[in-house]
Design a protein around this motif. Structure first.
Motif, short mmCIF file in Angstrom:
data_model
loop_
_atom_site.label_atom_id
_atom_site.label_comp_id
_atom_site.label_asym_id
_atom_site.label_seq_id
_atom_site.Cartn_x
_atom_site.Cartn_y
_atom_site.Cartn_z
N ASP A 35 0.83 -1.21 0.00
CA ASP A 35 0.00 0.00 0.00
C ASP A 35 0.86 1.26 0.00
OD1 ASP A 35 -2.30 -1.48 -0.04
OD2 ASP A 35 -2.67 -1.35 2.12
N ASP A 36 1.98 1.20 0.70
CA ASP A 36 2.90 2.35 0.68
C ASP A 36 3.41 2.61 -0.73
OD1 ASP A 36 2.71 2.69 3.44
OD2 ASP A 36 4.45 1.43 3.86
N LEU A 37 3.76 1.53 -1.45
CA LEU A 37 4.28 1.70 -2.81
C LEU A 37 3.18 2.20 -3.74
CD1 LEU A 37 6.65 -1.38 -3.30
CD2 LEU A 37 7.14 0.91 -2.39
N ILE A 38 1.94 1.75 -3.53
CA ILE A 38 0.82 2.25 -4.34
C ILE A 38 0.67 3.74 -4.11
CG2 ILE A 38 -1.70 2.22 -4.56
CD1 ILE A 38 -1.58 -0.80 -4.04
N ARG A 39 0.76 4.16 -2.88
CA ARG A 39 0.65 5.59 -2.56
C ARG A 39 1.79 6.38 -3.21
NH1 ARG A 39 1.97 5.65 2.82
NH2 ARG A 39 4.10 6.08 2.12
N ASP A 40 2.99 5.83 -3.15
CA ASP A 40 4.16 6.55 -3.65
C ASP A 40 4.21 6.60 -5.17
OD1 ASP A 40 4.87 6.89 -1.02
OD2 ASP A 40 6.38 5.29 -1.01
N MET A 41 3.62 5.60 -5.85
CA MET A 41 3.72 5.57 -7.31
C MET A 41 2.86 6.64 -7.97
SD MET A 41 1.59 2.05 -8.17
CE MET A 41 1.98 2.00 -9.91
N GLY A 42 1.88 7.18 -7.26
CA GLY A 42 1.05 8.24 -7.83
C GLY A 42 0.09 7.71 -8.86
#
Length: 448
Positions: free
Chosen positions: A360-367
């Motif tokens: 979920d963190d990576l989903i948030r960071d990928m924009g």
């Protein structure tokens, strides 16, 4: 009735010597496999197989040949050995073939520590059927599921023994237990499907059928009414379910047989940065309760833990004896052997360094980008690493999942994109390939 596998391999070696072989190795494998499929709450298919296969490889000078059979009669093995020797005499010479030197052979191993065999009694067909029914019922109970494509349960047990004229003899046993379910929602052109499943060495470790069925159903419903994203270059997050395929392409490129042929996009990358700094790719054939653990390889060499990539830098190839001789390197204990065919380099358990952040963190960071949860087809140029695959998953907008997508093609170059990977921390540690979700840059999406 179980067979004496060590005696079978020694009989094959004796037959090979009597037929004129200079050297030989032999493998004997017996096993049981039981699978049950249900549909609509009723038994759809049941299959049980039992058998013993034997394989022989003979060497005459620098010529070799391999044969296999399931006919275990002494006369049949003598005929098999004679034919194999005759085939070897007609084969072309290969300067790199040959058995291991006795000094190279594995001497001591601890099968108990590997935990490859579950002594729990084999499940009955009724027990497997009940597990498959429970998975199907759980999936069917989720609102929106229209049918179950398949619900299955299985069990397997294999005994393997290898022997050679260089003095090696050794064997081990391995078991497996599995449950899977494929659920369908919608109809006609609006139909979607997805799956879940689990396979373990120990039956006690297997996830419950209800967990598997419910997960398959929820995954299917999440895929309903997909769209196509716009064509362009975007970050792509490979879900943990599919991320190991990227590492699989990398492992194929460092296979010693491919490198020795010059058919690898990493053929000149030894000692170079191939993954981001801080990442290791480790092979551990001694990890307990892992499907790809091995006490020794298919040539009787000891297996060992090694860093294939350390701090992002490629440390070594995956080598059997022949590939190591071609490349002038030491073998890595990665020769794989089946009853039929020869020896090929193969990897055992693989683990990529996990990251510090959740998916979920990576989903948030990928924009804005694509979360890939399934892939179809594969076009990879083995010499350049150019990569193209069909994909489905979810479109991400402003760091949040917006809608499901399908019919997308993702393309790029493996050597370039692997240097950009950012791992999450969600890898399943019991798999033979422990690879978390991977955020990757440098891919082009072909959508609308």
């Amino acid at each position: 009735m179980p067979h004496d596998l060590p005696a079978l391999t020694q009989a094959l070696l004796s037959a090979a010597r009597a037929a004129g072989a200079d050297a030989a190795d032999a493998v004997a494998i017996d096993g049981t496999a039981l699978s049950i499929d249900v549909r609509g709450g009723k038994l759809e298919h049941a299959e049980r197989s039992e058998g013993t296969d034997i394989g022989l490889r003979v060497l005459i000078g620098q010529r070799s040949a391999s044969v296999s059979t399931s006919d275990l009669r002494p006369a049949a093995m003598e005929t098999m050995a004679a034919r194999c020797v005759a085939m070897a005499r007609e084969a072309p010479e290969d300067p790199y073939i040959g058995l291991a030197d006795p000094s190279q052979l594995a001497r001591d191993w601890d099968l108990t520590a590997l935990e490859l065999y579950d002594a729990t009694p084999e499940p009955s067909p009724a027990e497997l059927e009940e597990g498959a029914r429970r998975a199907e019922a759980a999936a069917r109970s989720v609102e929106g599921i229209t049918q179950i494509d398949s619900a299955s349960a299985g069990y397997g047990a294999r005994n393997i023994h290898l022997a050679a004229t260089n003095g090696f003899t050794g064997g081990y046993s391995i078991t497996s237990r599995s449950t899977s379910c494929v659920a369908i929602a919608g109809a006609g052109m609006g139909m979607e499907r997805d799956y879940d499943g689990d396979s373990r060495i120990f039956q006690a470790d297997l996830r419950t059928p209800e967990d598997i069925g419910t997960s398959a159903a929820n995954r299917t419903l999440e895929r309903m009414n997909p769209s196509k994203p716009k064509t362009g270059a975007y970050p792509v997050l490979f879900d943990e379910r599919v991320s190991s395929s990227l590492i699989g392409h990398f492992l194929s490129a460092i296979n010693g047989a491919a490198v020795a042929r010059g058919a690898s996009w990493l053929r000149s990358a030894m000692g170079e940065q191939v993954l981001p700094s801080g990442l290791n790719l480790t092979e551990d054939p001694h990890r307990p309760r892992a499907m790809a653990s091995r006490p020794f390889d298919g040539e009787g060499l000891p297996t060992r833990r090694r860093n294939i990539v350390e701090d992002g830098v490629l440390q070594g190839w995956t080598l059997d004896l022949a590939a190591s001789r071609k490349l002038g390197l030491e073998p890595t204990g990665n020769g794989a052997r089946a009853a039929s065919g020869g020896i090929t380099p193969s990897n055992w358990n693989i683990a990529l360094t996990q990251g510090a952040h959740t998916r979920d963190d990576l989903i948030r960071d990928m924009g804005t980008g694509l979360l890939v949860t399934s892939m179809i087809g594969s076009t990879i140029n083995p010499n350049t690493g150019d990569y193209s695959r069909g994909a489905a998953g979810f479109w991400v907008e402003n760091g949040e999942i917006a809608y499901p997508v399908s019919g997308v093609t993702i393309a790029g170059n493996l050597r370039d994109l692997l240097k950009t990977i950012q791992p999450a921390n969600d890898a399943r540690t019991w798999l033979s390939r422990v690879v978390p979700s991977l955020l990757v840059q440098g891919l082009t999406l072909a959508g609308e």
